[in-house]
Design a protein around this motif. Structure first.
Motif, PDB file in Angstrom:
ATOM      1  N   ILE A   1       0.854  -1.186   0.000  1.00 14.69           N
ATOM      2  CA  ILE A   1       0.000   0.000   0.000  1.00 14.69           C
ATOM      3  C   ILE A   1       0.889   1.234   0.000  1.00 14.69           C
ATOM      4  O   ILE A   1       1.994   1.219   0.541  1.00 14.69           O
TER       5      ILE A   1
ATOM      6  N   HIS B   1      -2.752   3.961  -3.000  1.00 16.24           N
ATOM      7  CA  HIS B   1      -2.687   2.821  -3.925  1.00 16.24           C
ATOM      8  C   HIS B   1      -2.544   1.548  -3.104  1.00 16.24           C
ATOM      9  O   HIS B   1      -1.927   1.546  -2.037  1.00 16.24           O
TER      10      HIS B   1
ATOM     11  N   LYS C   1      -5.440  -5.739  -0.541  1.00 14.84           N
ATOM     12  CA  LYS C   1      -6.892  -5.645  -0.370  1.00 14.84           C
ATOM     13  C   LYS C   1      -7.446  -6.923   0.251  1.00 14.84           C
ATOM     14  O   LYS C   1      -8.364  -6.881   1.075  1.00 14.84           O
TER      15      LYS C   1
ATOM     16  N   ASP D   1     -11.843  -3.254  -3.136  1.00 14.44           N
ATOM     17  CA  ASP D   1     -11.515  -1.986  -3.794  1.00 14.44           C
ATOM     18  C   ASP D   1     -11.826  -0.785  -2.910  1.00 14.44           C
ATOM     19  O   ASP D   1     -11.334   0.320  -3.162  1.00 14.44           O
TER      20      ASP D   1
ATOM     21  N   ILE E   1      -8.957   1.884  -1.169  1.00 14.98           N
ATOM     22  CA  ILE E   1      -8.408   3.139  -1.686  1.00 14.98           C
ATOM     23  C   ILE E   1      -9.197   4.312  -1.102  1.00 14.98           C
ATOM     24  O   ILE E   1     -10.426   4.333  -1.128  1.00 14.98           O
TER      25      ILE E   1
END
Length: 609
Positions: free
Chosen positions: A170, A180, A186, A193, A196
């Protein structure tokens, strides 16, 4: 597609700017003589090729110099032009556009009236300089575009690399917000998702293992414990704080300690048609689904770890790790670290990078504690505490780590007797002895020997690259008649010996047996035939006094005493000899030392004190 076509909108704006300043029509072509931009009447030709004409442009692309044509239609460069001698143009000023040492296009100023001609000619030097400056601006735009494309390609490539890494990644902004994250990050943080843009709280536990810092990452109220490496971002990237590369404990364990994949061992690997083995397989089926601790008992070589693996494979934990540790094979000073792990710099002589212990490696799976009877008393107390609390602390660390581990223990020793003698904790004994699973010795179930022998012959033959065409019945009868004090382990050694000695006819016969087995029970081995290392000697005939007055326990003790003395007699009383004797007997070196003392043996010629 040329770079000028890629930035066509910018090129067209520059063409209009030139036309506005000089007051003439302007066209800009790329290195393939494609008209990228144009003004006035020339704009109708945008997107058209000029390769069949464009003689002046070709010269500029070739020479890389600004070229002035004051008499179009009569200039030498125009001789091949169909309009040579009758050109409508009054003057041309052409300047190359270069990028990285290459000519990528041409700017052309076209005068179609005498007034435009006079105006351009009156300030020719200034307009040449102006045109070269604009060419530089267009070149700069092309460079920015190419660099942007390179950066995008590099970012895509780095994204691909990051996505294929076996660790989570990350990137955090200055406000601890995730900018990111790769797919694995994740998954590890269980955010998908939606990770982020989320704010992350990072707290260190203070523990370092394998040069990685253990941290707790909290996202949207959910905390995950990870082993992390923080990489600072260049000061020039003000929007970013740091990159975090991390692994969870199971993933790190797989890569560093080669934790085994889910075991293929099943209850079908427990061979033998006897009622005793049928009952053992049935017991495994009943024990496997639960969470209770299991104590597997039996003589050395009976297959206690095989039973433990079969229990694990039939349990709901089958897809989780099966981690085994032999408590007799590890020095007392290191056993605690092996079980519970230690952090960097925990004690003198420790791995300077730290180590994850077996309890953590086996989390959610099964921990097999072989030779549990050899665990020192001070560690027994700590093990009991862990089994009661289901939490551990690494050596040198203050943090408490919850674990979910099923314990399967195994021993060749009489733990109940050790409890009575004060050599094993009673409370730990009852904690481990919840479900006892005894394995009968091979000599008590001779009907199992042929099936086990055939399976071992197949396994060893495949490993050794041998092919067995037949097994002599007399050989199998002799194998079945042996009492196998070393149990299945000894039988496996004998099978390997037989395959080594098998003749070119690929038939196993009595001649393939080790000398100690080739002689029927009660007969002396032929002169010069010593029992090979790794195989038990023929069962000795008990002394009359023992057989008549000592009872079964005395007979077993005397048989064990003679077996140990014989092994030491063959291999010697040196440290290396004792190691070989222990290997032959299927016990640890520590167990052999205890037996030497308990059985009253010394290094005399007869091995008797």
């Amino acid at each position: 597609m040329s770079v000028l076509l890629e930035i066509q909108e910018d090129v067209l704006n520059y063409a209009k700017a030139i036309a506005g300043v000089i007051g003439t029509d302007v066209e800009i072509a790329d290195h393939e003589l494609m008209r990228v931009a144009a003004t006035g009447v020339l704009s109708r030709g945008i997107g058209q090729g000029m390769a069949e004409a464009g003689y002046v442009y070709k010269e500029v692309l070739k020479s890389g110099r600004t070229t002035i044509i004051e008499n179009p239609g009569l200039h030498a460069l125009c001789r091949r032009c169909p309009k040579y001698g009758a050109c409508e143009e009054k003057m041309e000023l052409c300047t190359p556009i270069s990028l990285d040492g290459r000519i990528i296009g041409v700017i052309g100023i076209i005068c179609t009236t005498d007034e435009q001609h006079r105006h351009l000619a009156s300030r020719l030097d200034a307009y040449c300089l102006f045109l070269e400056q604009v060419a530089g601006f267009i070149s700069g735009k092309a460079f920015e575009y190419q660099e942007g494309r390179r950066r995008e390609s590099m970012i895509r490539m780095l994204d691909q690399v990051v996505e294929t890494m076996g660790r989570g990644v990350i990137i955090l902004g200055r406000d601890e917000v995730v900018v990111h994250a790769n797919r694995l990050a994740k998954q590890m943080l269980d955010q998908g998702d939606g990770l982020i843009g989320q704010k992350v709280r990072v707290r260190s536990t203070g523990d370092f293992i394998e040069n990685l810092e253990e941290v707790r990452l909290t996202v949207r109220g959910q905390t995950t414990q990870l082993m992390s490496q923080a990489i600072p971002v260049s000061p020039g990237l003000a929007d970013y704080d740091r990159i975090m590369v991390f692994s969870d404990i199971p993933t790190l364990s797989q890569s560093l300690y080669h934790i085994e994949a889910p075991d293929r061992t099943t209850v079908d690997n427990i061979l033998g048609p006897s009622a005793a083995m049928g009952a053992l397989r049935e017991a495994i089926g009943k024990v496997a689904p639960g969470r209770s601790s299991v104590l597997v008992t039996g003589e050395s070589g009976t297959g206690k770890e095989l039973v433990a693996r079969a229990i694990h494979a039939a349990s709901p934990r089958a897809r989780e790790p099966f981690v085994a540790i032999n408590c007799a094979a590890i020095p007392d000073t290191l056993l605690e670290s092996e079980l519970f792990g230690h952090v960097k710099g925990a004690f003198t002589g420790a791995d300077p990078k730290g180590r994850i212990g077996k309890f953590e490696l086996a989390n959610n799976g099964t921990l097999f504690l072989d030779e549990i009877g050899d665990m020192p008393l001070h560690l027994q107390a700590k093990l009991l505490r862990v089994l009661e609390d289901l939490r551990i602390s690494r050596i040198g660390s203050n943090q408490v780590i919850p674990v979910d581990v099923r314990i399967i223990s195994a021993t060749t020793r009489d733990l109940a007797a050790m409890v009575r003698d004060g050599r094993f904790r009673e409370d730990l004994y009852y904690r481990l002895h919840v479900v006892p699973v005894p394995i009968p010795p091979l000599r008590s179930r001779p009907e199992d020997i042929p099936e086990i022998a055939r399976a071992l012959i197949g396994q060893h033959a495949a490993r050794m690259g041998r092919s067995v065409r037949a097994v002599d019945r007399a050989l199998m009868d002799r194998v079945r008649a042996h009492d196998w004090p070393g149990n299945v382990r000894e039988l496996g050694n004998v099978v390997e010996y037989m395959l080594t000695m098998m003749g070119a006819d690929d038939v196993l016969t009595l001649a393939c047996l080790p000398p100690g087995l080739a002689t029927p029970p009660g007969h002396a081995a032929p002169p010069g035939h010593a029992t090979p290392p790794g195989h038990a000697a023929p069962a000795p005939v008990a002394p009359a006094g023992v057989a008549s007055g000592g009872g079964l326990r005395a007979l077993e003790r005397e048989s064990e005493r003679q077996a140990v003395a014989a092994a030491l007699g063959r291999h010697g009383w040196t440290l290396e000899g004792k190691r070989r004797a222990a290997a032959e007997l299927g016990v640890s070196i520590a167990t052999l030392y205890r037996k030497i003392g308990a059985l009253g043996l010394s290094g005399g010629a007869a091995g008797v004190r």
